[in-house]
Design an enzyme around this catalytic site. Structure first.
Site, mmCIF file in Angstrom:
data_model
loop_
_atom_site.group_PDB
_atom_site.id
_atom_site.type_symbol
_atom_site.label_atom_id
_atom_site.label_comp_id
_atom_site.label_asym_id
_atom_site.label_seq_id
_atom_site.Cartn_x
_atom_site.Cartn_y
_atom_site.Cartn_z
ATOM 1 N N PHE A 151 2.132 11.590 1.645
ATOM 2 C CA PHE A 151 1.203 10.515 2.191
ATOM 3 C C PHE A 151 0.729 9.746 0.751
ATOM 4 O O PHE A 151 -0.411 9.378 0.648
ATOM 5 C CB PHE A 151 -0.020 10.977 2.868
ATOM 6 N N CYS A 262 7.871 1.523 2.223
ATOM 7 C CA CYS A 262 7.435 2.015 3.055
ATOM 8 C C CYS A 262 6.786 1.573 4.577
ATOM 9 O O CYS A 262 7.870 1.693 5.324
ATOM 10 C CB CYS A 262 6.063 3.028 2.816
ATOM 11 N N LYS A 265 9.994 -0.642 6.285
ATOM 12 C CA LYS A 265 11.150 0.047 6.937
ATOM 13 C C LYS A 265 10.688 1.085 7.812
ATOM 14 O O LYS A 265 11.419 1.641 8.660
ATOM 15 C CB LYS A 265 11.777 0.764 5.553
#
Length: 438
Positions: A151, A262, A265
């Site tokens: 993350f 990120c 996509k």
């Protein structure tokens, strides 16, 4: 513990360095020999605050080294993190899993000769739900797979790794969970939440989280369009919405939209996977989220055209920002560069400045012009576009800059400049979603 990190791109390099910083002995593995050599010398191949110093510190301490051999990795440790990329397939929105499959397959063969009785392969790459279960079918009996999504936010990835908001571990056995708890023991002792679940749920956590964040960004940008049509103020609207604790202010920042490696996509891959499962209607809204985001780029070009007098022909346009976000040199799916290229193709002479991303931008977009200082980028400009919210741009002197442009006209797409100061210095200022005050 001894650990390996397979793939030393953005996620892998940060993860390897941070694991070594936590005291583990880490082997980073990559087929790119130039990258391996740079990392072994303590030089990250991309800009990320704090990473270079950490690399040099852990390499010098002997806790971090690098190799190009998966066979060496198999003999080095019993726990292997897979951190390779999952780009978008060129002919669809689906994720390209070739690098993940190659990493796991390449590791599987030497695992048959490993000295360890039990082996754990831990995926950190962002993948469609069901990937772990499919890969697990071809593993030897003494190996299993888990998923531990990353993350990280570019620009603060080191902090995100060492002070995580949560650690999600999708496992199939108590041994695998215990192993991951051991890996992250220092972080857990510091209070990091640990969420143990199955691999499929862990895979979904990353995609669902990114899809939700992308939806918030596109929602406030859709409200910005409404504000432009009605004279309302999108910044006040966002602040009032964000004051509701059920909504919160984060990711309610109107502007040019999201880019990078990120969010764009991931929402496309999530939608593609849902359609493959026959559940396309469940996430159909993500197609509109994507369209709203793309539309912000077209709207920015149109705002700039109006400021330029209705045409880009024979106009000089200065672009402040090339990276997709500040504190990064990453230009992947950069909205700023997409706007710059469109304006160039429409006839303008475009000069770009960025504190860190000029080299990457020049390699990918050689037809654009570049400058290493803001004044040079803005020289004789008819319009200045603020497209990436680097903190350095907030410190610019609008009076001094007015002396180098041809026309003092500013488009602030990120809403982080003091527009009152710029107007006081004689600039015509536009900001999407905000009422005209001049």
């Amino acid at each position: 513990m001894r650990l390996t990190v397979i793939g030393t791109g953005y996620v892998g390099a940060v993860h390897a360095a941070c694991l070594a910083e936590l005291g583990h002995e880490v082997l980073g593995v990559d087929l790119d020999t130039e990258r391996i050599a740079a990392l072994a010398a303590g030089r990250p191949p991309f800009y990320e605050p704090g990473l270079g110093a950490m690399l040099r510190r852990t390499v010098d301490a002997g806790r971090l080294r690098f190799s190009g051999s998966l066979a060496e990795a198999a003999g080095f440790a019993d726990t292997h993190f897979v951190c390779v990329g999952t780009p978008q397939l060129p002919d669809s929105g689906a994720a390209d899993l070739r690098h993940v499959e190659s990493a796991v397959t390449g590791l599987t063969a030497p695992l048959h000769r490993t000295p360890y009785d039990h082996v754990l392969i831990v995926g950190k790459s962002t993948v469609p739900v069901g990937t772990a279960d499919r890969l697990a079918r071809d593993l030897p009996a003494h190996a299993e797979i888990a998923w531990n999504p990353e993350f990280l936010r570019e620009g603060c990835a080191v902090r995100d790794t060492l002070c995580p908001e949560r650690i999600v571990a999708g496992v199939s056995s108590a041994w695998a969970e215990a192993r991951l708890r051991q890996v992250y023991a220092t972080l857990l002792e510091a209070g990091a939440p640990f969420i143990g679940t199955d691999p499929a749920t862990a895979e979904l956590v990353k995609l669902a989280s990114n899809s939700f964040l992308a939806t918030k960004v596109s929602f406030i940008n859709a409200m910005s369009e409404i504000c432009d049509a009605t004279g309302a103020d999108v910044l006040t609207l966002a602040a009032a919405m964000g004051a509701d604790p059920r909504i919160g202010p984060r990711f309610l920042a109107p502007g040019l939209g999201f880019g990078g490696s990120c969010l764009p996509k991931d929402i496309r891959a999530f939608a593609a996977r849902a359609e493959a499962l026959g559940l396309g209607k469940s996430v159909a809204f993500l197609r509109e989220v994507d369209e709203i985001n793309t539309r912000q780029r077209r709207r920015t070009v149109e705002f700039a055209r109006r400021l330029a007098g209705g045409t880009f022909t024979e106009r000089h346009i200065a672009i402040l920002g090339a990276a997709f976000k500040p504190d990064s040199d990453d230009i992947r799916d950069s909205a700023a560069l997409a706007v710059a290229e469109t304006i160039r193709r429409l006839g303008a002479r475009v000069r770009v400045h960025d504190p860190e991303a000029v080299d990457n931008a020049r390699a990918a977009h050689p037809a654009l012009q570049y400058a290493l200082d803001v004044a040079k980028a803005c020289e004789q400009a008819d319009v200045v576009l603020h497209l990436t919210e680097w903190p350095q741009y907030r410190e610019l002197d609008p009076v001094a800059l007015a002396s180098v442009v041809r026309v003092p006209a500013l488009l602030d797409t990120r809403h982080t400049l003091d527009t009152r100061a710029w107007r006081a210095a004689g600039w015509t200022v536009r900001a999407p979603g905000r009422p005209r005050l001049d």
